[in-house]
Every structure is written in C-alpha cells, then in structure tokens.
Design a protein around this motif. Structure first.
Motif, PDB file in Angstrom:
ATOM      1  N   GLN A 168     -21.963 -31.449-103.211  1.00  0.00           N
ATOM      2  CA  GLN A 168     -23.047 -31.803-104.126  1.00  0.00           C
ATOM      3  C   GLN A 168     -23.569 -33.209-103.873  1.00  0.00           C
ATOM      4  OE1 GLN A 168     -21.422 -31.290-108.024  1.00  0.00           O
ATOM      5  NE2 GLN A 168     -21.037 -29.127-107.734  1.00  0.00           N
ATOM      6  N   CYS A 169     -22.926 -33.913-103.011  1.00  0.00           N
ATOM      7  CA  CYS A 169     -23.240 -35.313-102.739  1.00  0.00           C
ATOM      8  C   CYS A 169     -24.216 -35.409-101.567  1.00  0.00           C
ATOM      9  CB  CYS A 169     -21.933 -36.023-102.390  1.00  0.00           C
ATOM     10  SG  CYS A 169     -22.056 -37.789-102.345  1.00  0.00           S
ATOM     11  N   PRO A 170     -25.116 -36.397-101.578  1.00  0.00           N
ATOM     12  CA  PRO A 170     -25.965 -36.601-100.406  1.00  0.00           C
ATOM     13  C   PRO A 170     -25.132 -36.993 -99.186  1.00  0.00           C
ATOM     14  CG  PRO A 170     -26.542 -38.141-102.174  1.00  0.00           C
ATOM     15  CD  PRO A 170     -25.365 -37.346-102.629  1.00  0.00           C
ATOM     16  N   ARG A 171     -25.671 -36.813 -97.992  1.00  0.00           N
ATOM     17  CA  ARG A 171     -24.943 -37.142 -96.764  1.00  0.00           C
ATOM     18  C   ARG A 171     -24.583 -38.621 -96.717  1.00  0.00           C
ATOM     19  NH1 ARG A 171     -24.012 -35.588 -91.132  1.00  0.00           N
ATOM     20  NH2 ARG A 171     -22.736 -37.318 -90.481  1.00  0.00           N
ATOM     21  N   TYR A 172     -25.514 -39.477 -97.147  1.00  0.00           N
ATOM     22  CA  TYR A 172     -25.278 -40.915 -97.134  1.00  0.00           C
ATOM     23  C   TYR A 172     -25.491 -41.479 -98.521  1.00  0.00           C
ATOM     24  CZ  TYR A 172     -25.886 -40.273 -92.133  1.00  0.00           C
ATOM     25  OH  TYR A 172     -25.762 -39.842 -90.842  1.00  0.00           O
ATOM     26  N   LEU A 173     -24.623 -42.415 -98.898  1.00  0.00           N
ATOM     27  CA  LEU A 173     -24.764 -43.150-100.153  1.00  0.00           C
ATOM     28  C   LEU A 173     -24.778 -44.636 -99.840  1.00  0.00           C
ATOM     29  CD1 LEU A 173     -22.277 -41.415-102.633  1.00  0.00           C
ATOM     30  CD2 LEU A 173     -24.761 -41.415-102.754  1.00  0.00           C
ATOM     31  N   LEU A 208     -13.838 -52.888 -96.475  1.00  0.00           N
ATOM     32  CA  LEU A 208     -13.289 -51.689 -95.834  1.00  0.00           C
ATOM     33  C   LEU A 208     -14.269 -51.119 -94.811  1.00  0.00           C
ATOM     34  CD1 LEU A 208     -11.624 -49.907 -98.890  1.00  0.00           C
ATOM     35  CD2 LEU A 208     -10.493 -51.169 -97.043  1.00  0.00           C
ATOM     36  N   ILE A 209     -15.550 -51.194 -95.108  1.00  0.00           N
ATOM     37  CA  ILE A 209     -16.560 -50.739 -94.149  1.00  0.00           C
ATOM     38  C   ILE A 209     -16.554 -51.643 -92.922  1.00  0.00           C
ATOM     39  CG2 ILE A 209     -19.045 -50.537 -93.766  1.00  0.00           C
ATOM     40  CD1 ILE A 209     -19.221 -49.537 -96.702  1.00  0.00           C
ATOM     41  N   ASP A 210     -16.519 -52.969 -93.147  1.00  0.00           N
ATOM     42  CA  ASP A 210     -16.493 -53.927 -92.032  1.00  0.00           C
ATOM     43  C   ASP A 210     -15.274 -53.717 -91.141  1.00  0.00           C
ATOM     44  OD1 ASP A 210     -18.849 -55.081 -92.920  1.00  0.00           O
ATOM     45  OD2 ASP A 210     -17.846 -56.760 -93.927  1.00  0.00           O
ATOM     46  N   GLN A 211     -14.147 -53.316 -91.734  1.00  0.00           N
ATOM     47  CA  GLN A 211     -12.915 -53.091 -90.980  1.00  0.00           C
ATOM     48  C   GLN A 211     -12.879 -51.716 -90.314  1.00  0.00           C
ATOM     49  OE1 GLN A 211      -9.923 -53.704 -93.999  1.00  0.00           O
ATOM     50  NE2 GLN A 211     -10.004 -55.933 -93.792  1.00  0.00           N
ATOM     51  N   GLY A 212     -13.866 -50.867 -90.612  1.00  0.00           N
ATOM     52  CA  GLY A 212     -13.910 -49.536 -90.030  1.00  0.00           C
ATOM     53  C   GLY A 212     -13.080 -48.503 -90.760  1.00  0.00           C
ATOM     54  N   VAL A 213     -12.565 -48.852 -91.924  1.00  0.00           N
ATOM     55  CA  VAL A 213     -11.740 -47.923 -92.695  1.00  0.00           C
ATOM     56  C   VAL A 213     -12.614 -46.847 -93.346  1.00  0.00           C
ATOM     57  CG1 VAL A 213     -10.160 -47.722 -94.662  1.00  0.00           C
ATOM     58  CG2 VAL A 213      -9.989 -49.676 -93.105  1.00  0.00           C
ATOM     59  N   LEU A 214     -13.759 -47.237 -93.871  1.00  0.00           N
ATOM     60  CA  LEU A 214     -14.714 -46.290 -94.452  1.00  0.00           C
ATOM     61  C   LEU A 214     -15.834 -46.054 -93.445  1.00  0.00           C
ATOM     62  CD1 LEU A 214     -15.203 -47.354 -98.183  1.00  0.00           C
ATOM     63  CD2 LEU A 214     -14.269 -45.223 -97.328  1.00  0.00           C
ATOM     64  N   PRO A 215     -16.162 -44.785 -93.173  1.00  0.00           N
ATOM     65  CA  PRO A 215     -17.233 -44.503 -92.220  1.00  0.00           C
ATOM     66  C   PRO A 215     -18.595 -44.882 -92.793  1.00  0.00           C
ATOM     67  CG  PRO A 215     -16.488 -42.477 -93.250  1.00  0.00           C
ATOM     68  CD  PRO A 215     -15.574 -43.573 -93.728  1.00  0.00           C
ATOM     69  N   SER A 216     -19.405 -45.479 -91.967  1.00  0.00           N
ATOM     70  CA  SER A 216     -20.715 -45.926 -92.451  1.00  0.00           C
ATOM     71  C   SER A 216     -21.741 -45.805 -91.342  1.00  0.00           C
ATOM     72  CB  SER A 216     -20.637 -47.368 -92.924  1.00  0.00           C
ATOM     73  OG  SER A 216     -20.342 -48.225 -91.843  1.00  0.00           O
ATOM     74  N   ARG A 217     -22.978 -45.983 -91.721  1.00  0.00           N
ATOM     75  CA  ARG A 217     -24.087 -45.964 -90.777  1.00  0.00           C
ATOM     76  C   ARG A 217     -25.140 -46.911 -91.317  1.00  0.00           C
ATOM     77  NH1 ARG A 217     -25.653 -42.272 -86.728  1.00  0.00           N
ATOM     78  NH2 ARG A 217     -23.648 -41.395 -87.244  1.00  0.00           N
ATOM     79  N   ARG A 218     -25.729 -47.654 -90.427  1.00  0.00           N
ATOM     80  CA  ARG A 218     -26.829 -48.530 -90.818  1.00  0.00           C
ATOM     81  C   ARG A 218     -28.114 -47.755 -90.614  1.00  0.00           C
ATOM     82  NH1 ARG A 218     -27.192 -53.277 -92.649  1.00  0.00           N
ATOM     83  NH2 ARG A 218     -25.089 -53.872 -92.135  1.00  0.00           N
ATOM     84  N   TYR A 263     -30.332 -50.905 -94.427  1.00  0.00           N
ATOM     85  CA  TYR A 263     -29.364 -50.459 -95.427  1.00  0.00           C
ATOM     86  C   TYR A 263     -28.062 -50.009 -94.786  1.00  0.00           C
ATOM     87  CZ  TYR A 263     -33.483 -50.495 -98.357  1.00  0.00           C
ATOM     88  OH  TYR A 263     -34.613 -50.882 -99.019  1.00  0.00           O
ATOM     89  N   LEU A 264     -26.963 -50.430 -95.353  1.00  0.00           N
ATOM     90  CA  LEU A 264     -25.639 -49.981 -94.947  1.00  0.00           C
ATOM     91  C   LEU A 264     -25.255 -48.827 -95.862  1.00  0.00           C
ATOM     92  CD1 LEU A 264     -23.180 -50.406 -93.152  1.00  0.00           C
ATOM     93  CD2 LEU A 264     -22.308 -51.989 -94.868  1.00  0.00           C
ATOM     94  N   MET A 265     -24.997 -47.674 -95.268  1.00  0.00           N
ATOM     95  CA  MET A 265     -24.735 -46.464 -96.039  1.00  0.00           C
ATOM     96  C   MET A 265     -23.349 -45.918 -95.721  1.00  0.00           C
ATOM     97  SD  MET A 265     -27.756 -46.253 -97.435  1.00  0.00           S
ATOM     98  CE  MET A 265     -28.123 -44.625 -98.028  1.00  0.00           C
ATOM     99  N   VAL A 266     -22.663 -45.407 -96.730  1.00  0.00           N
ATOM    100  CA  VAL A 266     -21.377 -44.738 -96.542  1.00  0.00           C
ATOM    101  C   VAL A 266     -21.681 -43.306 -96.106  1.00  0.00           C
ATOM    102  CG1 VAL A 266     -19.238 -43.987 -97.654  1.00  0.00           C
ATOM    103  CG2 VAL A 266     -20.262 -46.168 -98.294  1.00  0.00           C
ATOM    104  N   ASP A 267     -21.070 -42.880 -95.004  1.00  0.00           N
ATOM    105  CA  ASP A 267     -21.267 -41.533 -94.471  1.00  0.00           C
ATOM    106  C   ASP A 267     -20.303 -40.593 -95.189  1.00  0.00           C
ATOM    107  OD1 ASP A 267     -21.323 -39.162 -92.980  1.00  0.00           O
ATOM    108  OD2 ASP A 267     -21.697 -40.247 -91.109  1.00  0.00           O
ATOM    109  N   MET A 268     -20.811 -39.876 -96.168  1.00  0.00           N
ATOM    110  CA  MET A 268     -19.962 -39.033 -97.007  1.00  0.00           C
ATOM    111  C   MET A 268     -19.398 -37.839 -96.235  1.00  0.00           C
ATOM    112  SD  MET A 268     -19.949 -40.829 -99.637  1.00  0.00           S
ATOM    113  CE  MET A 268     -19.095 -39.779-100.790  1.00  0.00           C
ATOM    114  N   HIS A 269     -20.141 -37.311 -95.280  1.00  0.00           N
ATOM    115  CA  HIS A 269     -19.645 -36.177 -94.490  1.00  0.00           C
ATOM    116  C   HIS A 269     -18.432 -36.601 -93.663  1.00  0.00           C
ATOM    117  CE1 HIS A 269     -19.674 -32.476 -92.219  1.00  0.00           C
ATOM    118  NE2 HIS A 269     -19.669 -33.187 -91.102  1.00  0.00           N
ATOM    119  N   ARG A 270     -18.540 -37.724 -92.979  1.00  0.00           N
ATOM    120  CA  ARG A 270     -17.404 -38.212 -92.169  1.00  0.00           C
ATOM    121  C   ARG A 270     -16.222 -38.575 -93.056  1.00  0.00           C
ATOM    122  NH1 ARG A 270     -19.344 -42.789 -88.698  1.00  0.00           N
ATOM    123  NH2 ARG A 270     -17.121 -43.046 -88.355  1.00  0.00           N
ATOM    124  N   LEU A 271     -16.501 -39.112 -94.246  1.00  0.00           N
ATOM    125  CA  LEU A 271     -15.416 -39.445 -95.173  1.00  0.00           C
ATOM    126  C   LEU A 271     -14.683 -38.177 -95.598  1.00  0.00           C
ATOM    127  CD1 LEU A 271     -13.856 -41.487 -96.880  1.00  0.00           C
ATOM    128  CD2 LEU A 271     -15.625 -41.250 -98.627  1.00  0.00           C
TER     129      LEU A 271
END
Length: 76
Positions: free
Chosen positions: A13-18, A39-49, A53-61
């Motif tokens: 139900q969540c968008p691909r990126y938040l 955590l994003i800077d350290q690569g622990v949480l998947p993200s995409r610019r 905008y810096l977005m959390v990649d919910m699919h990869r998470l």
C-alpha cells in the motif's frame, strides 16, 4: 504514536519511494529524522536521489526484511 508493523501488505500500500520525512512519519520516527538520515548515509537504509530529493526506496527495504517463508539463517 502507533507502531506500524512492516508487513508485505503494508509495503504493497506504500509508494515505491518516500521522502525521509514521509518515511519517518509512516514509521513513527518523526523525532529520529537525523538518525534515519545517518542510516541512509551509511548505506543501511536503501535510498535513491531523485533530483534534489533523497528518497527511501521502500521496495528495496521490503526485500531486505526477513521473510517468514524462509528458514532463519541462524536456526539450528
């Protein structure tokens, strides 16, 4: 704030990126935004610019979370 259980149904139900702020709101971590950014800077949480905008990649998470269908790697 109510704790959200991160289940596949929730992710579907969540968008691909938040945005980082949107992720913090959804996860009940609004007071921990700097920690999430770390955590994003350290690569622990998947993200995409996306643009500026810096977005959390919910699919990869979701793919990173343990599956209940798989056996636990640490089980005897």
């Amino acid at each position: 704030m109510k704790r959200i259980e991160l289940t596949p149904a929730w992710f579907s139900q969540c968008p691909r990126y938040l945005s980082v702020k949107g992720f913090c709101l959804a996860a009940g971590l609004i007071n921990r935004q700097k920690h999430i950014e770390t955590l994003i800077d350290q690569g622990v949480l998947p993200s995409r610019r996306i643009g500026r905008y810096l977005m959390v990649d919910m699919h990869r998470l979701m793919l990173m979370l343990p599956s209940h269908d798989r056996k636990d790697a640490f089980a005897d």
